[in-house]
Design a protein around this motif. Structure first.
Motif, PDB file in Angstrom:
ATOM      1  N   ASP A 345     -12.574   5.433 -46.166  1.00 18.13           N
ATOM      2  CA  ASP A 345     -14.019   5.604 -46.066  1.00 18.13           C
ATOM      3  C   ASP A 345     -14.322   6.960 -45.439  1.00 18.13           C
ATOM      4  O   ASP A 345     -14.352   7.104 -44.223  1.00 18.13           O
ATOM      5  CB  ASP A 345     -14.626   4.486 -45.222  1.00 18.13           C
ATOM      6  CG  ASP A 345     -16.144   4.570 -45.149  1.00 18.13           C
ATOM      7  OD1 ASP A 345     -16.731   5.213 -46.039  1.00 18.13           O
ATOM      8  OD2 ASP A 345     -16.732   3.996 -44.216  1.00 18.13           O
ATOM      9  N   VAL A 359     -14.211   2.247 -49.547  1.00 16.04           N
ATOM     10  CA  VAL A 359     -15.008   1.263 -48.802  1.00 16.04           C
ATOM     11  C   VAL A 359     -16.488   1.526 -49.056  1.00 16.04           C
ATOM     12  O   VAL A 359     -16.934   2.677 -49.082  1.00 16.04           O
ATOM     13  CB  VAL A 359     -14.713   1.365 -47.286  1.00 16.04           C
ATOM     14  CG1 VAL A 359     -15.726   0.571 -46.481  1.00 16.04           C
ATOM     15  CG2 VAL A 359     -13.311   0.879 -46.997  1.00 16.04           C
ATOM     16  N   LYS A 360     -17.251   0.465 -49.281  1.00 15.21           N
ATOM     17  CA  LYS A 360     -18.698   0.576 -49.451  1.00 15.21           C
ATOM     18  C   LYS A 360     -19.336  -0.652 -48.826  1.00 15.21           C
ATOM     19  O   LYS A 360     -19.519  -1.679 -49.466  1.00 15.21           O
ATOM     20  CB  LYS A 360     -19.074   0.710 -50.931  1.00 15.21           C
ATOM     21  CG  LYS A 360     -20.514   1.148 -51.137  1.00 15.21           C
ATOM     22  CD  LYS A 360     -20.785   1.529 -52.577  1.00 15.21           C
ATOM     23  CE  LYS A 360     -22.196   2.072 -52.739  1.00 15.21           C
ATOM     24  NZ  LYS A 360     -22.491   2.438 -54.133  1.00 15.21           N
ATOM     25  N   GLU A 361     -19.670  -0.533 -47.552  1.00 10.55           N
ATOM     26  CA  GLU A 361     -20.134  -1.687 -46.786  1.00 10.55           C
ATOM     27  C   GLU A 361     -21.464  -2.224 -47.291  1.00 10.55           C
ATOM     28  O   GLU A 361     -21.764  -3.405 -47.118  1.00 10.55           O
ATOM     29  CB  GLU A 361     -20.235  -1.320 -45.306  1.00 10.55           C
ATOM     30  CG  GLU A 361     -18.874  -0.990 -44.693  1.00 10.55           C
ATOM     31  CD  GLU A 361     -18.912  -0.944 -43.179  1.00 10.55           C
ATOM     32  OE1 GLU A 361     -20.000  -1.164 -42.619  1.00 10.55           O
ATOM     33  OE2 GLU A 361     -17.859  -0.698 -42.568  1.00 10.55           O
ATOM     34  N   SER A 362     -22.292  -1.380 -47.942  1.00 11.27           N
ATOM     35  CA  SER A 362     -23.599  -1.831 -48.413  1.00 11.27           C
ATOM     36  C   SER A 362     -23.495  -2.929 -49.460  1.00 11.27           C
ATOM     37  O   SER A 362     -24.427  -3.691 -49.673  1.00 11.27           O
ATOM     38  CB  SER A 362     -24.394  -0.648 -48.988  1.00 11.27           C
ATOM     39  OG  SER A 362     -23.704  -0.067 -50.087  1.00 11.27           O
ATOM     40  N   THR A 366     -15.998  -4.010 -47.360  1.00  7.18           N
ATOM     41  CA  THR A 366     -15.568  -3.522 -46.058  1.00  7.18           C
ATOM     42  C   THR A 366     -14.059  -3.262 -46.082  1.00  7.18           C
ATOM     43  O   THR A 366     -13.367  -3.594 -47.045  1.00  7.18           O
ATOM     44  CB  THR A 366     -15.888  -4.552 -44.973  1.00  7.18           C
ATOM     45  OG1 THR A 366     -15.156  -5.754 -45.264  1.00  7.18           O
ATOM     46  CG2 THR A 366     -17.381  -4.860 -44.933  1.00  7.18           C
TER      47      THR A 366
END
Length: 559
Positions: A345, A359-362, A366
């Motif tokens: 990330d 990684v793209k937490e939105s 995660t």
């Protein structure tokens, strides 16, 4: 730009956005080729969002902020690319037999009528700002437009090439300014470009070999134009959004090679601040010797990264070269018979032969979610960008205990402190002792320039600071850089690592299980032969690779 500028200027006065005195002043200050409205915009007396809102109010249409909308790119197919550019429109939504179309100029009735004839469905017109519509046109139609059409939308949208000097003499000054900033940073080996709003100026600084240097200053009124130009170059950042941080990437060509930049904007009280991180692809091919290892540490670390399982942690503050070290490790062990997956990330570089996960937490992707997924891909080796929480740490430990070799990073000041850091986020000490094979702290120091380095002597203060003995100084090759054109008169060129390798031996495992403190672990590790960051730095000072001031700057004295 607008079909009825005199009427629009009247509307702006009625809305109290400008007054007669301002208009008269602009007529004297604007460039000869600019219209009065363009002069108002370039002097920051009015912006295109305000103009769009005034037009919407006076035509009974809805104003739409395109920067806040998620638009399905497929809707663009309802309008041919050349028609979108010619009429200053972009489709943004469809449904119920109606196509919602954002327009720049709702007063251009001839163009609106032409749009109705072009479309096979009934349009519903809304008003959006010039910059927002143009950005969406580039997003949706770039591949279908020729160079002249792209220049009509934005003269700066074409990828720059150093071979043509960044454009011909007709290019706008802002284009050339941004091009020159990028070119100069590239030529000076900068790792970061900082464009910062100050009270009375726009400051430009480059980070070269870890140190910031002020290189330019410009009038503060140019800031917004420069910010807009950079956002346009990314192709993804919203020009109209000035209230929230944004991220993007730029690819440009210099000297026959590609320059890849990671762009970040943050709103400040004085305007938007930009940092462009130059991603140096040459670091992808670095081997362990190029990182700064001496032969003994290199041999130790080379054995560690070829272990069949366990966790190897690289620790240090932001900017200490941890990611570069991890990439060098992966390059060293990347073989056709091994499956390597990374979770990062962000993913800064694309590594050949390695599967990389962003990684793209939105959307719920995660570190932990990505790790759970990739373990089902049967990898041999896993690299985790950073262990941030208990869930990620637990999955990494379970992976190492089930036969995977795991690389990751932690933010700690020294290697033994990584044990306490893992315990602080909730990892049980016996799991740390069982899973972790080694913890390596690192820092970066500047190399003495090879072109101007010459013998010197250490000051008494430096000798005391490094606690050097007469035996150590005997036969040492102490050097410093006097400054030359190659190093921009700094005396330094390039950086190398200082390393502190803390191997988890059987005795250390017993100490960890016995709840030994970080200071106790550090003391025993030194007794067992661990060389501290300061001690590794001293070796590199005595061998003429860096200076005492550099080592003192980045390392703490050993008790």
């Amino acid at each position: 730009m607008y079909s009825n500028e005199p009427y629009l200027l009247e509307l702006l006065q009625e809305a109290s956005l400008v007054d007669a005195a301002a208009l008269e002043d602009v007529k004297h200050k604007k460039k000869s080729q600019e219209s009065t409205l363009e002069g108002l915009i370039s002097l920051n007396l009015v912006n295109d969002e305000s103009i769009a809102e005034v037009l919407a109010t006076n035509t009974g249409m809805e104003y739409v902020d395109l920067g806040k909308l998620e638009i399905d790119p497929s809707v663009a197919s309802h309008v041919p690319a050349d028609s979108a550019v010619r009429f200053g429109i972009v489709p943004i939504a469809e449904g119920g037999g109606t196509l919602v179309v954002a327009v720049i100029d709702p007063l251009d009735f001839d163009s609106l009528d032409s749009v109705r004839h072009v479309l096979s469905v009934e349009p519903e017109f809304v008003v959006a700002s010039v910059s927002a519509v143009r950005q969406r046109q580039l997003d949706f139609y770039r591949a279908d437009l020729d160079e002249d059409q792209i220049k009509k939308i934005d003269p700066n949208a074409v990828v720059m090439d150093a071979a043509d000097g960044g454009g011909d003499g007709g290019d706008a000054p802002i284009i050339k300014m941004v091009y020159q900033i990028l070119q100069e940073a590239y030529q000076n080996r900068a790792s970061d470009i900082h464009i910062e709003p100050m009270e009375e100026e726009m400051r430009v600084r480059y980070r070269i070999d870890g140190a910031l240097h002020k290189v330019q200053s410009h009038p503060s009124r140019l800031l917004q134009s420069v910010v807009s130009r950079v956002k346009i170059m990314t192709g993804t950042m919203a020009i109209s959004e000035k209230r929230l941080p944004q991220d993007g990437r730029i690819q440009a060509k210099f000297g026959g090679g590609d320059l890849d930049l990671r762009v970040s904007t943050v709103p400040t009280t004085a305007g938007e601040s930009i940092v462009m991180r130059i991603l140096d692809k040459s670091s992808l091919t670095l081997g362990l010797p190029q990182l700064g290892f001496f032969s003994d540490d290199q041999a130790t670390f080379d054995e560690l990264i070829r272990l069949p399982d366990g966790i190897i942690l690289v620790t240090g503050p932001t900017g200490s070269g941890k990611t570069t070290t991890l990439y060098a490790c992966l390059n060293a062990i990347n073989k056709p018979d091994r499956k390597i997956i990374t979770v990062e990330d962000p993913v800064e570089y694309l590594l050949s032969g390695i599967n990389q996960v962003q990684v793209k937490e939105s959307i719920g992707m995660t570190f932990a979610a990505a790790l759970r997924a990739i373990l089902r891909q049967a990898p041999n080796i896993i690299m985790i960008g950073e262990i941030r929480d208990l869930e990620t740490a637990s999955i990494a430990i379970n992976a190492s205990l089930t036969g995977h070799l795991v690389f990751s990073t932690l933010h700690t000041n020294d290697a033994p402190s990584a044990v306490a850091r893992l315990a602080d986020i909730g990892v049980k000490k016996f799991l740390i002792a069982s899973a972790v094979r080694s913890m390596m702290a690192q820092r970066l120091v500047r190399n003495i320039c090879k072109d101007c380095g010459e013998p010197t002597e250490l000051t008494e203060k430096e000798i005391r600071g490094l606690r050097l003995t007469a035996d150590q100084l005997s036969g040492a090759e102490i050097k410093h850089g006097v400054g030359c054109r190659t190093c921009r008169m700094t005396g330094y060129k390039g950086r190398m690592g200082l390393f502190e390798i803390f191997n988890i031996t059987e005795e250390v495992r017993l100490l960890i299980n016995g709840d030994e403190s970080s200071s106790g672990l550090r003391k025993r590790a030194r007794e067992l032969g661990m060389r501290t960051l300061r001690e590794d730095g001293v070796r590199k000072v005595l061998s003429g690779k860096t200076t005492a001031s550099e080592v003192i700057r980045v390392t703490m004295a050993d008790d």
